[in-house]
Design an enzyme around this catalytic site. Structure first.
Site, PDB file in Angstrom:
ATOM      1  N   SER A   1       0.820  -1.274  -0.027  1.00  0.00           N
ATOM      2  CA  SER A   1      -0.117  -0.095   0.151  1.00  0.00           C
ATOM      3  C   SER A   1       0.897   1.244  -0.088  1.00  0.00           C
ATOM      4  CB  SER A   1      -0.893   0.156   1.384  1.00  0.00           C
ATOM      5  OG  SER A   1      -0.115   0.211   2.446  1.00  0.00           O
ATOM      6  N   LYS A   2       0.221   2.388  -0.171  1.00  0.00           N
ATOM      7  CA  LYS A   2       0.859   3.462  -0.230  1.00  0.00           C
ATOM      8  C   LYS A   2       1.736   3.910   0.687  1.00  0.00           C
ATOM      9  CE  LYS A   2       0.629   7.565  -2.933  1.00  0.00           C
ATOM     10  NZ  LYS A   2       0.153   8.576  -3.403  1.00  0.00           N
ATOM     11  N   ARG A   3       1.037   3.608   1.923  1.00  0.00           N
ATOM     12  CA  ARG A   3       1.623   4.018   3.494  1.00  0.00           C
ATOM     13  C   ARG A   3       3.001   3.523   3.534  1.00  0.00           C
ATOM     14  NH1 ARG A   3      -1.400   1.553   6.779  1.00  0.00           N
ATOM     15  NH2 ARG A   3      -3.123   1.466   5.384  1.00  0.00           N
TER      16      ARG A   3
ATOM     17  N   GLY B   1       5.318   2.631   1.388  1.00  0.00           N
ATOM     18  CA  GLY B   1       6.689   2.873   0.479  1.00  0.00           C
ATOM     19  C   GLY B   1       6.093   3.170  -0.947  1.00  0.00           C
TER      20      GLY B   1
END
Ligand code: GLU
Length: 478
Positions: free
Chosen positions: A252-254, A256
């Site tokens: 997920s974007k969180r 990396g």
């Protein structure tokens, strides 16, 4: 045999997730493998999620990755994709057709009522689901009310029984109809939801294989029902495994970089990223990991896509990218590397010297973004930082002897070409009694701050005698 027709159907959100690139790539490879058609369809009917520039960015990213699509609404205009926002009338017409076929109904429930319903279900720990309040309104009456009242169109899920999805990757997946929601197909603003627009377009565009991420599997029974209500032929479904972080959580974007644009900006080569992404869920059945585009097209098959989540491993990406960098033509490499130098604000003031520098670091680069670090010693008067292992070599007990003897030997020498340098090192070896790695590694560490990188004679040829002496002195202070 029927022509293979597949599609990549992204909703433009502003950036392209690595998982989307993989979906696009697998569709592309499948189409090319079967001499079929690869269609790009922009699913942009969610007005609330509209982002400025998202479509341009999507197209630029696909072009960068070399995933060219075949077909668009403009005859003779292969480079315009389909846009769902331009096809609203089609969806509206088919939603009405579905009402006539008793596969859908108008729902007049207010937001207020739906919120209360949901709150009650949450309080009772029940799954959130429409309660069918408007399901049995007489269609003629509903049509009458629709003239003055706001409404949505929902699909009618059978009250019991089950719906089976046949998936080439996941096998037979059975869903209890009771658990499926009467999905909204047309929203009160008249726009279709994903479920209707997606199925209608797959049918009208004669899509033979729906290849997409696993997150859509739960929606598929609803799609299967829509196909059935219309009496349309179903495509083959293939749901690709999730992409996972090394700790097996969902990528997920969180955690990396997941945006393809970030990898592009970091200096990864498109073919290397594509090669890497191809292996996220697929392998050829042997252990080959580097594939040309042609080889990927030739070997790709859905049968060899796995079910298990595919772990995203950044080191492997770097390794593959390094292989591609080393395989480049010299001119192509120099062009990219020189622009990397320029971006890092490094310039030796002499084009010939800049070129020698980028050629010197060629073998050690895994990314163009690393060039500023690898080439730094050639532009500075001091080594700004030693890597931990370089520092360890420098601090080794025997290293001081090597440095002293090297400084002494350099005094009487002008010739620092390959031969000249080797002669000096021979002399240092005899004098200090240190040889092999213990001799070479401290010198390399002192001159580059790193334990890997260009060949020492090349480094020295570029650094010249004065800097060589400076760097050795600096190391002796460590
Ligand atoms: N618009 C959906 C997406 O954003 C398409 C999913 C599908 O391929 O059906 O991924």
């Amino acid at each position: 045999m029927q022509e293979v027709r597949v599609r990549f159907a992204p909703s433009p959100t502003g950036y392209v997730h690595l998982g989307s690139l993989r979906t696009a790539l697998y569709n592309y490879l499948f189409a090319r493998h079967h001499n079929g058609r690869f269609i790009l369809r922009v699913e942009d009917t969610d007005q609330a999620r509209h982002t400025e520039g998202a479509v341009e960015n999507l197209l630029a990213t696909l072009e960068w990755a070399g995933l060219d699509y075949d077909e668009g609404p403009v005859i003779g205009g292969p480079h315009s994709p389909y846009f769902q926002s331009e096809r609203r009338l089609i969806y509206a017409r088919l939603a009405n057709e579905l009402i006539r076929r008793s596969g859908a109904y108008r729902c007049f429930c207010s937001t207020d009522r739906l919120e209360k319903l949901r709150a009650g279900q949450t309080a009772r720990n029940e799954a959130q689901k429409y309660d069918g309040h408007c399901r049995n309104i007489d269609p003629a009456e509903a049509a009458q009310r629709a003239r003055s009242e706001s409404f949505v169109i929902r699909m009618k899920i059978p009250e019991d029984g089950e719906t089976v999805v046949e998936d080439v990757i996941r096998g037979r997946v059975t869903f209890q109809n009771q658990l499926l929601d009467d999905q909204v197909l047309i929203k009160s603003d008249g726009y279709p939801t994903y479920h209707l627009a997606n199925v209608v377009d797959d049918h009208r565009m004669r899509i033979t294989h729906v290849i997409r991420g696993e997150e859509w599997l739960l929606s598929t029974p609803k799609h299967v029902l829509v196909y059935r209500y219309f009496g349309w032929q179903m495509p083959v479904f293939a749901h690709l495994p999730l992409l996972l972080n090394p700790d097996r959580s969902k990528l997920s974007k969180r955690q990396g970089d997941v945006a393809v644009e970030d990898y592009r900006a970091a200096g990864y080569l498109p073919d290397a990223l594509v090669n890497f992404v191809a292996l996220l869920g697929w392998n050829r059945g042997d252990d080959q990991e580097i594939f040309t585009r042609g080889e990927l097209i030739e070997s790709f098959s859905l049968e060899r896509v796995g079910k298990a989540g595919a772990v995203f491993n950044r080191e492997k990406l770097d390794w593959i990218n390094g292989m591609y960098i080393r395989n480049m033509e010299e001119e192509a490499y120099c062009a990219l590397a020189l622009s990397g130098l320029q971006k890092a604000g490094l310039d030796a003031g002499d084009p010939g010297l800049n070129r020698r520098i980028v050629l010197a670091v060629w073998n050690g680069l895994n990314r163009f973004g690393e060039i500023s670090m690898q080439a730094a010693p050639f532009f500075a008067d001091r080594i700004s930082a030693y890597s931990p292992d370089a520092e360890e070599w420098i601090k080794k007990e025997t290293s001081m002897r090597v440095f002293k003897s090297l400084l002494g030997a350099l005094k009487n020498v002008d010739n620092l070409d390959n031969e000249g340098f080797r002669a000096i090192m021979k002399q240092v070896q005899d004098e200090s009694g240190v040889k092999g790695k213990d001799l070479w590694m401290p010198v390399r560490s002192a001159l580059t701050g790193l334990t890997g990188g260009p060949e020492l004679p090349v480094v020295i040829g570029i650094l010249g005698k004065d800097k060589l002496i400076k760097f050795i002195n600096q190391a002796m202070e460590v």
